[in-house]
Structures are given as C-alpha cells and as structure tokens.
Design a protein around this motif. Structure first.
Motif, PDB file in Angstrom:
ATOM      1  N   SER A 195      17.313  48.881  29.941  1.00 21.48           N
ATOM      2  CA  SER A 195      17.576  48.746  28.509  1.00 21.48           C
ATOM      3  C   SER A 195      18.902  49.392  28.119  1.00 21.48           C
ATOM      4  N   GLU A 196      19.434  50.239  28.979  1.00 18.53           N
ATOM      5  CA  GLU A 196      20.717  50.895  28.704  1.00 18.53           C
ATOM      6  C   GLU A 196      21.913  50.018  29.071  1.00 18.53           C
ATOM      7  N   VAL A 197      21.676  48.932  29.786  1.00 17.50           N
ATOM      8  CA  VAL A 197      22.749  48.032  30.213  1.00 17.50           C
ATOM      9  C   VAL A 197      22.989  47.003  29.123  1.00 17.50           C
ATOM     10  N   LYS A 198      24.163  47.048  28.515  1.00 12.24           N
ATOM     11  CA  LYS A 198      24.506  46.119  27.442  1.00 12.24           C
ATOM     12  C   LYS A 198      25.080  44.831  28.029  1.00 12.24           C
ATOM     13  N   ASP A 398      29.256  42.999  22.908  1.00 14.70           N
ATOM     14  CA  ASP A 398      28.058  43.381  23.666  1.00 14.70           C
ATOM     15  C   ASP A 398      27.919  44.897  23.736  1.00 14.70           C
ATOM     16  N   LEU A 399      29.049  45.565  23.866  1.00  7.38           N
ATOM     17  CA  LEU A 399      29.042  47.016  24.027  1.00  7.38           C
ATOM     18  C   LEU A 399      28.513  47.719  22.787  1.00  7.38           C
ATOM     19  N   VAL A 400      28.839  47.195  21.598  1.00  5.60           N
ATOM     20  CA  VAL A 400      28.428  47.852  20.347  1.00  5.60           C
ATOM     21  C   VAL A 400      27.193  47.191  19.734  1.00  5.60           C
ATOM     22  N   SER A 401      26.653  46.182  20.408  1.00  6.02           N
ATOM     23  CA  SER A 401      25.501  45.475  19.863  1.00  6.02           C
ATOM     24  C   SER A 401      24.293  46.399  19.748  1.00  6.02           C
ATOM     25  N   GLN A 402      23.546  46.249  18.661  1.00  6.90           N
ATOM     26  CA  GLN A 402      22.334  47.025  18.441  1.00  6.90           C
ATOM     27  C   GLN A 402      21.079  46.273  18.899  1.00  6.90           C
ATOM     28  N   ALA A 403      21.289  45.102  19.520  1.00  6.27           N
ATOM     29  CA  ALA A 403      20.147  44.310  19.996  1.00  6.27           C
ATOM     30  C   ALA A 403      19.386  45.073  21.076  1.00  6.27           C
ATOM     31  N   GLN A 404      18.075  44.939  21.040  1.00  6.12           N
ATOM     32  CA  GLN A 404      17.228  45.625  22.011  1.00  6.12           C
ATOM     33  C   GLN A 404      17.268  44.898  23.345  1.00  6.12           C
ATOM     34  N   GLU A 405      17.713  45.574  24.397  1.00  3.97           N
ATOM     35  CA  GLU A 405      17.766  44.984  25.734  1.00  3.97           C
ATOM     36  C   GLU A 405      16.410  45.137  26.419  1.00  3.97           C
ATOM     37  N   GLU A 406      16.144  44.258  27.384  1.00  6.97           N
ATOM     38  CA  GLU A 406      14.892  44.348  28.143  1.00  6.97           C
ATOM     39  C   GLU A 406      14.820  45.654  28.922  1.00  6.97           C
TER      40      GLU A 406
END
Length: 509
Positions: A195-198, A398-406
């Motif tokens: 989840s830390e990988v944008k 992608d780097l600043v996106s607030q979207a929740q990663e898997e």
C-alpha cells in the motif's frame, strides 16, 4: 585410561556424530589432538586446560591423546571443547565413565569454565533425536534447539554443572521443545507494505504473478522508479510459512551460525547481497562448504540489485540452482547438496547512466556502451528469468495521489488462492509451483485456446524465442489463468504473458 564421549558439528546444513576418544596414561606430559582438527580444534587443549583449573580440577601430568573420529573428515570449530573436557576428566577418574555413552555434548569453553554458544544447535538436536541421545549444550542455544520436537535437551551454564550431572547430581535445566503447529505468519513486519507503493500498477501486477507462480522476475527502469521498493515488499505477499518450512529455514540459518534468537521466523527470507559478492559467497562453498546466499534465501526471495554489476562467474553459477532448486558443492573428498529453492528478483537500469527509456532526461550513453552493459548478462541467464518488466519513472500525480493502494494482505489472498490451485494440480509435490512444471506437465496443464495458439506462434516467429522462452510464456500464462480462475489459457492470458518478455523484443538496440 581410555574414555569415550560424543559430540557433533555441522557438515553443510546437517550435523554428524563425532566420537571423541581420550586416552590418558603415564609418560612424557603431552596433549595431542588427532583426527583432522583445524586450528580452532587444536587450540581447544589450552581452553580445556584453563577451564578445568578454574573449575577446581587438577589434571596430573600425563600423556594425553584425543582422537576425533571419523578421522578422515576435517573437524572445525570450538564445539568439541565440552566433550573433550568431560572425556579427559573421565579418563583421569574425576567423572564416572558409565553414563557418558548416553549423552551428546557440544559447547565452547571460556577460560573460567563457562559455556559459550555454538553454531548449528538445531541440526545437532535433530541428530541427537535420531541417535536417541541426550543433548547437553550451552544455555544460549536453548531456544534454537527447542525447535526440534521429541529430543531430550538439557542446558548448562558452565563446565562445573555438567561435571556434577555426570557424577549423579542432576543440576542441568531441561528445555521444553516446541511441538505445536501454530501459525507462523505475522503482518507486523519491517518489510513495509504494498500500500506504500504509489502507482507502478504494471510492476505490482508482475510481482503478484511472480509470487503466485514462483516465476523469476527482472525489473528494468531508471533510478528512483521503485524497483527496490517493490522487491523488498515481495516477501509480504508470499504464502504463509508452514511448520515444516519454518524448521527447514531455521535449520539452514542455525548451521550458518546466523539464527541467534530469531527462532520465530514470521516471514520468508529476503536476501539482498551486494554486487561485489564472490561466487562462493553467493552459491556457497569453501574448504569446508558453507551455505551461500542462495541457500540462505531458500523458500524466500533472492534480490540482486544492479544485476549487470555482479561478477560474471557469480551470475553464471546461478544457472543450475535457478532451475533445480538445489546446488551440489563437489570437493575431492565430499559432496554436499544445499537446498536453494528461491524466487529470484533482479533489478537493473536500462543503460549505464540509467535514463535510456526516460522521456524527460536524455541518455548520455553510446550504443556500444549500452550493448556492453546488457551483454554482462548472458542469454542463458536471461532465458531463466521468466518476467522482464520495464518500470517507467513515477509520475508526479501518482506520487501525490491520495488514492488508497492495495495492501499486501489483499494481494496475498489472491496469491494464496493461486497457490491452492497449484497444490491441487501437483499432489505429492509440496510447494511445487507453475514455474517448476516439466515439459510433460506443460502439455498436460497448459491447454491454450485456438486464438492464443496463433498469437503464441506469431510471438515465436517475431521474437525468435528459444524453446525455454516458449515454455516460460506458457507457464506465466498458466499462472495468469489461475489468478483469473480459468481452466483454459485464453488469448488475453497469452498476450499478457508475452508483454512480460521485454528483453526478447531487443528494445535497447
């Protein structure tokens, strides 16, 4: 007077029994150790002598001979100190000789008579159980040895406590062995989480396929693209360790002397040797062979960052273990088989400066430099790497996106489902994955849809794939189909598998 005690040391990752015979008789005072001892074993006579004196025992001046049998195998390390000392006391009448054949003793002696930790306590405990012997070892090795269920294990803090026990006053501490099959996986690890990988969805998808089917993986991208970050998180999505795998890994680390108190291994190994490592350091070896990084990565991940910078002989030595899951170290008088079933994850730049594929930074390399850089990795090695994945530089959005990663937990659930299908596909072969399928198994389990066959035929013609490359694509497609819960390999599965063969397309010129 002759006495006999038992001790042990590791040979590869297994322990073997050493019969220690001590003969003390009248004659010119001497203390000789025979039976192919190394320098550490030869020096044990000084440690033993001082430890006995400081423990309150005086050894009369006699001709003392210590034989370590079998005499044709080289002995190394200080683990024989305790058994030699007890044997010497028995041969001079300070210790009863009758019960000695029931015990296996290991431990390094300090000059004050205290016991120090030794290497390989877990394999030695396994040997003691097989030989039906009571194991006596230093207190520092108690937790490590306790992993061996069904073995009578006692720990001692000093030579004096062992002597008291041999003479009938039982003062040693018994170790409780761990026989439960409790769950050995934890989400609270230091490896981070996916989840830390944008962004980088293509690379994360490739990592999921690699872990699901046990496929070797190569990341190609500019500096800072996230190659290392993704690789370090791969162990967090691998299936949970079984009890047998836990013991298997612990045994390897115990024999290597690096287990310590880390007996509750909660994640699979992740080994990332520096590119300056030697061939022996990577695959194992030495005069008395020791496990290398590929064995320490058994059942886990071997990460080779800056892949082309590794020594050519070290890289080429990976050919056999990458396919066979083990490596045979052959010497004049011995052959040792080390387990080496690992997932290879490599990372490299597209060129020496790193920016060949970058749309924003110009590449400073000449074509000759780029070709020399790629030629450091031979064709046979590239053929053994299933997935070649190009990673672009990460975009700012992608780097600043607030979207929740898997998260790793979510990915691991899909990996476990795919591994469950493979376990049913290969009954009787514990841990076997799609990457390890034989040619016959590929024919049996890799049924391809007609459209997929045509696409595969065109790829073979245009990419000039070898037979191994062809089989790799089928194995990858089988894993992709498993993740999609599809019995038949569809055209889309073949198409996705082909795109993971970047270097087959000769994109760097």
């Amino acid at each position: 007077m002759l006495s006999r005690t038992y001790s042990s040391t590791c040979f590869g990752i297994d322990a073997y029994l050493v019969d220690i015979e001590v003969d003390a008789r009248n004659g010119m005072p001497q203390f000789n150790i025979v039976g192919l001892p190394d320098q550490a074993v030869r020096e044990s006579k000084e440690r033993v002598r001082s430890a006995l004196v400081n423990s309150g025992f005086w050894i009369p001046p006699k001709r003392i001979t210590v034989n370590l049998a079998p005499a044709d195998i080289k002995k190394e390390g200080p683990a024989f100190d305790l058994a030699i000392a007890i044997g010497l006391l028995a041969s001079t009448g300070f210790v009863k000789r009758e019960p000695l054949n029931k015990f296996l003793m290991v431990g390094e002696l300090a000059l004050d008579g205290s016991l120090r930790q030794v290497r390989g306590a877990l394999p030695i405990a396994h040997l003691a159980r097989r030989k039906n012997l009571v194991l006596i070892l230093p207190e520092q090795n108690a937790e490590e040895a306790s992993l061996e269920d069904g073995c009578a294990i006692y720990t001692a803090s000093s030579l004096k406590t062992v002597i008291q026990t041999m003479n009938g006053e039982w003062v040693l501490k018994k170790v409780s062995t761990a026989s439960d099959s409790s769950r050995l996986y934890s989400d609270d690890t230091d490896e981070g989480d996916f989840s830390e990988v944008k962004g980088q969805y293509h690379a994360k998808r490739a990592a999921e396929i690699a872990t699901s089917g046990g496929h070797n993986l190569l990341f190609i991208g500019p500096p800072g693209a996230g190659k290392t970050m993704i690789a370090k998180r791969i162990p967090t999505v691998l299936p949970e360790l079984s009890r047998s795998e836990h013991i298997e890994i612990a045994k390897i680390y115990s024999a290597a002397g690096t287990l310590g108190n880390r007996t509750q291994i909660v994640t699979r190994p992740f080994r990332a040797p520096h590119h300056t490592i030697s061939q022996i350091g990577l695959v194992g070896g030495g005069s008395i062979p020791r496990p290398g990084e590929i064995t320490l990565a058994h059942r886990g991940v071997l990460f080779l960052d800056e892949f082309p910078e590794f020594r050519r002989d070290a890289i080429e030595a990976l050919r056999a273990p990458m396919e066979e899951g083990c490596i045979l170290i052959a010497r004049a008088k011995m052959n040792i088989l080390f387990p080496a079933q690992f997932l290879t994850v490599c990372a490299m730049n597209p060129c020496p400066c790193g920016y060949l594929t970058s749309p924003k930074r110009p590449c400073r390399c000449t074509m000759a430099q780029i070709q020399r850089y790629h030629q450091k990795i031979s064709g046979p090695i590239l053929d053994r790497i299933d997935l070649h994945v190009e990673i672009p530089a990460i975009e700012y959005r992608d780097l600043v996106s607030q979207a929740q990663e898997e998260s790793s937990r979510e990915i691991r659930e899909r990996v476990n489902q795919a591994r469950t299908l493979q376990a049913a596909r290969f009954p009787g072969s514990a841990g076997k994955t799609n990457a390890l399928m034989t040619t016959k198994e590929i024919q049996t389990y890799c049924a391809v849809h007609e459209a997929g066959k045509k696409l595969l035929e065109r790829a073979m013609s245009e990419l000039h794939l070898s037979a191994r490359g062809y089989h790799k694509i089928l194995k990858i497609a089988r894993t992709i189909a498993d993740l999609a819960h599809s019995e038949m390999i569809e055209e889309s599965h073949i198409a996705e598998a082909i795109q993971y063969r970047t270097l087959d397309r000769n994109w760097f010129g």
